[in-house]
Design a protein around this motif. Structure first.
Motif, PDB file in Angstrom:
ATOM      1  N   ASP A  21     -10.902   4.083  -8.915  1.00 26.81           N
ATOM      2  CA  ASP A  21     -11.394   4.427  -7.588  1.00 26.81           C
ATOM      3  C   ASP A  21     -12.357   3.359  -7.057  1.00 26.81           C
ATOM      4  O   ASP A  21     -12.274   2.951  -5.903  1.00 26.81           O
ATOM      5  CB  ASP A  21     -12.077   5.790  -7.618  1.00 26.81           C
ATOM      6  N   ARG A  22     -13.258   2.889  -7.918  1.00 30.35           N
ATOM      7  CA  ARG A  22     -14.187   1.827  -7.505  1.00 30.35           C
ATOM      8  C   ARG A  22     -13.434   0.553  -7.142  1.00 30.35           C
ATOM      9  O   ARG A  22     -13.748  -0.105  -6.148  1.00 30.35           O
ATOM     10  CB  ARG A  22     -15.201   1.527  -8.610  1.00 30.35           C
ATOM     11  N   ALA A  23     -12.444   0.194  -7.948  1.00 34.05           N
ATOM     12  CA  ALA A  23     -11.656  -1.005  -7.668  1.00 34.05           C
ATOM     13  C   ALA A  23     -10.916  -0.855  -6.348  1.00 34.05           C
ATOM     14  O   ALA A  23     -10.856  -1.789  -5.543  1.00 34.05           O
ATOM     15  CB  ALA A  23     -10.669  -1.266  -8.805  1.00 34.05           C
ATOM     16  N   TRP A  24     -10.360   0.317  -6.109  1.00 33.99           N
ATOM     17  CA  TRP A  24      -9.614   0.560  -4.873  1.00 33.99           C
ATOM     18  C   TRP A  24     -10.531   0.452  -3.663  1.00 33.99           C
ATOM     19  O   TRP A  24     -10.175  -0.166  -2.664  1.00 33.99           O
ATOM     20  CB  TRP A  24      -8.952   1.940  -4.936  1.00 33.99           C
ATOM     21  N   GLN A  25     -11.727   1.034  -3.760  1.00 34.82           N
ATOM     22  CA  GLN A  25     -12.661   0.999  -2.632  1.00 34.82           C
ATOM     23  C   GLN A  25     -13.192  -0.399  -2.362  1.00 34.82           C
ATOM     24  O   GLN A  25     -13.503  -0.730  -1.214  1.00 34.82           O
ATOM     25  CB  GLN A  25     -13.813   1.959  -2.889  1.00 34.82           C
ATOM     26  N   SER A  26     -13.296  -1.225  -3.380  1.00 26.89           N
ATOM     27  CA  SER A  26     -13.848  -2.560  -3.181  1.00 26.89           C
ATOM     28  C   SER A  26     -12.770  -3.618  -2.926  1.00 26.89           C
ATOM     29  O   SER A  26     -13.097  -4.791  -2.742  1.00 26.89           O
ATOM     30  CB  SER A  26     -14.691  -2.971  -4.385  1.00 26.89           C
ATOM     31  N   ALA A  27     -11.516  -3.214  -2.913  1.00 25.48           N
ATOM     32  CA  ALA A  27     -10.426  -4.167  -2.679  1.00 25.48           C
ATOM     33  C   ALA A  27     -10.525  -4.708  -1.249  1.00 25.48           C
ATOM     34  O   ALA A  27     -10.679  -3.938  -0.299  1.00 25.48           O
ATOM     35  CB  ALA A  27      -9.080  -3.496  -2.895  1.00 25.48           C
ATOM     36  N   PRO A  28     -10.436  -6.025  -1.104  1.00 29.75           N
ATOM     37  CA  PRO A  28     -10.620  -6.622   0.227  1.00 29.75           C
ATOM     38  C   PRO A  28      -9.439  -6.438   1.177  1.00 29.75           C
ATOM     39  O   PRO A  28      -9.616  -6.492   2.385  1.00 29.75           O
ATOM     40  CB  PRO A  28     -10.845  -8.103  -0.073  1.00 29.75           C
ATOM     41  N   THR A  29      -8.253  -6.225   0.651  1.00 34.52           N
ATOM     42  CA  THR A  29      -7.073  -6.112   1.523  1.00 34.52           C
ATOM     43  C   THR A  29      -6.242  -4.886   1.153  1.00 34.52           C
ATOM     44  O   THR A  29      -6.349  -4.364   0.046  1.00 34.52           O
ATOM     45  CB  THR A  29      -6.167  -7.361   1.396  1.00 34.52           C
ATOM     46  N   GLN A  30      -5.402  -4.495   2.078  1.00 35.57           N
ATOM     47  CA  GLN A  30      -4.505  -3.374   1.834  1.00 35.57           C
ATOM     48  C   GLN A  30      -3.505  -3.707   0.738  1.00 35.57           C
ATOM     49  O   GLN A  30      -3.121  -2.842  -0.062  1.00 35.57           O
ATOM     50  CB  GLN A  30      -3.778  -2.990   3.124  1.00 35.57           C
ATOM     51  N   ALA A  31      -3.096  -4.960   0.661  1.00 30.80           N
ATOM     52  CA  ALA A  31      -2.152  -5.369  -0.386  1.00 30.80           C
ATOM     53  C   ALA A  31      -2.760  -5.159  -1.776  1.00 30.80           C
ATOM     54  O   ALA A  31      -2.069  -4.715  -2.701  1.00 30.80           O
ATOM     55  CB  ALA A  31      -1.744  -6.826  -0.194  1.00 30.80           C
ATOM     56  N   MET A  32      -4.039  -5.489  -1.912  1.00 33.32           N
ATOM     57  CA  MET A  32      -4.710  -5.276  -3.196  1.00 33.32           C
ATOM     58  C   MET A  32      -4.788  -3.780  -3.508  1.00 33.32           C
ATOM     59  O   MET A  32      -4.596  -3.377  -4.654  1.00 33.32           O
ATOM     60  CB  MET A  32      -6.122  -5.855  -3.165  1.00 33.32           C
ATOM     61  N   ARG A  33      -5.063  -2.960  -2.509  1.00 36.32           N
ATOM     62  CA  ARG A  33      -5.106  -1.505  -2.713  1.00 36.32           C
ATOM     63  C   ARG A  33      -3.747  -0.988  -3.156  1.00 36.32           C
ATOM     64  O   ARG A  33      -3.665  -0.124  -4.031  1.00 36.32           O
ATOM     65  CB  ARG A  33      -5.559  -0.810  -1.438  1.00 36.32           C
ATOM     66  N   ASP A  34      -2.698  -1.527  -2.551  1.00 37.80           N
ATOM     67  CA  ASP A  34      -1.347  -1.122  -2.935  1.00 37.80           C
ATOM     68  C   ASP A  34      -1.064  -1.476  -4.396  1.00 37.80           C
ATOM     69  O   ASP A  34      -0.487  -0.674  -5.139  1.00 37.80           O
ATOM     70  CB  ASP A  34      -0.304  -1.780  -2.029  1.00 37.80           C
ATOM     71  N   GLU A  35      -1.478  -2.671  -4.808  1.00 38.78           N
ATOM     72  CA  GLU A  35      -1.289  -3.088  -6.197  1.00 38.78           C
ATOM     73  C   GLU A  35      -2.062  -2.177  -7.149  1.00 38.78           C
ATOM     74  O   GLU A  35      -1.553  -1.791  -8.204  1.00 38.78           O
ATOM     75  CB  GLU A  35      -1.747  -4.539  -6.392  1.00 38.78           C
ATOM     76  N   ILE A  36      -3.283  -1.840  -6.785  1.00 41.02           N
ATOM     77  CA  ILE A  36      -4.098  -0.942  -7.623  1.00 41.02           C
ATOM     78  C   ILE A  36      -3.434   0.420  -7.717  1.00 41.02           C
ATOM     79  O   ILE A  36      -3.392   1.025  -8.795  1.00 41.02           O
ATOM     80  CB  ILE A  36      -5.535  -0.842  -7.068  1.00 41.02           C
ATOM     81  N   ASN A  37      -2.901   0.912  -6.616  1.00 37.83           N
ATOM     82  CA  ASN A  37      -2.200   2.198  -6.630  1.00 37.83           C
ATOM     83  C   ASN A  37      -0.997   2.166  -7.564  1.00 37.83           C
ATOM     84  O   ASN A  37      -0.766   3.108  -8.326  1.00 37.83           O
ATOM     85  CB  ASN A  37      -1.749   2.585  -5.226  1.00 37.83           C
ATOM     86  N   ILE A  38      -0.240   1.080  -7.514  1.00 41.12           N
ATOM     87  CA  ILE A  38       0.940   0.964  -8.371  1.00 41.12           C
ATOM     88  C   ILE A  38       0.514   0.954  -9.836  1.00 41.12           C
ATOM     89  O   ILE A  38       1.092   1.655 -10.680  1.00 41.12           O
ATOM     90  CB  ILE A  38       1.740  -0.302  -8.022  1.00 41.12           C
TER      91      ILE A  38
END
Length: 45
Positions: A21-38
Motif C-alpha cells: 500500500d505504501r509503495a502504491w501510494q508513493s508511486a510517481p506514475t499510474q504505470a508504476m501503480r499498475d505494475e505494483i497491482n500486478i
C-alpha cells in the motif's frame, strides 16, 4: 498449523499488505501503480 503459526503468518501478510500500500501510494506514475497491482495480485497469501 498451530495458533502461533497462524498469528505469525497473519502478521506477515498484514505487514506485506501495508508495504504494498505504501509503495502504491508513493508511486510517481499510474504505470508504476499498475505494475505494483500486478505484483501484489501474484503474491501467494
Amino acid at each position: 498449523m498451530n495458533i502461533s503459526d497462524r498469528m505469525r503468518r497473519r502478521r506477515m501478510i498484514n505487514r506485506e499488505r501495508r508495504a504494498i500500500d505504501r509503495a502504491w501510494q508513493s508511486a510517481p506514475t499510474q504505470a508504476m501503480r499498475d505494475e505494483i497491482n500486478i505484483m501484489a495480485q501474484r503474491r501467494p497469501f
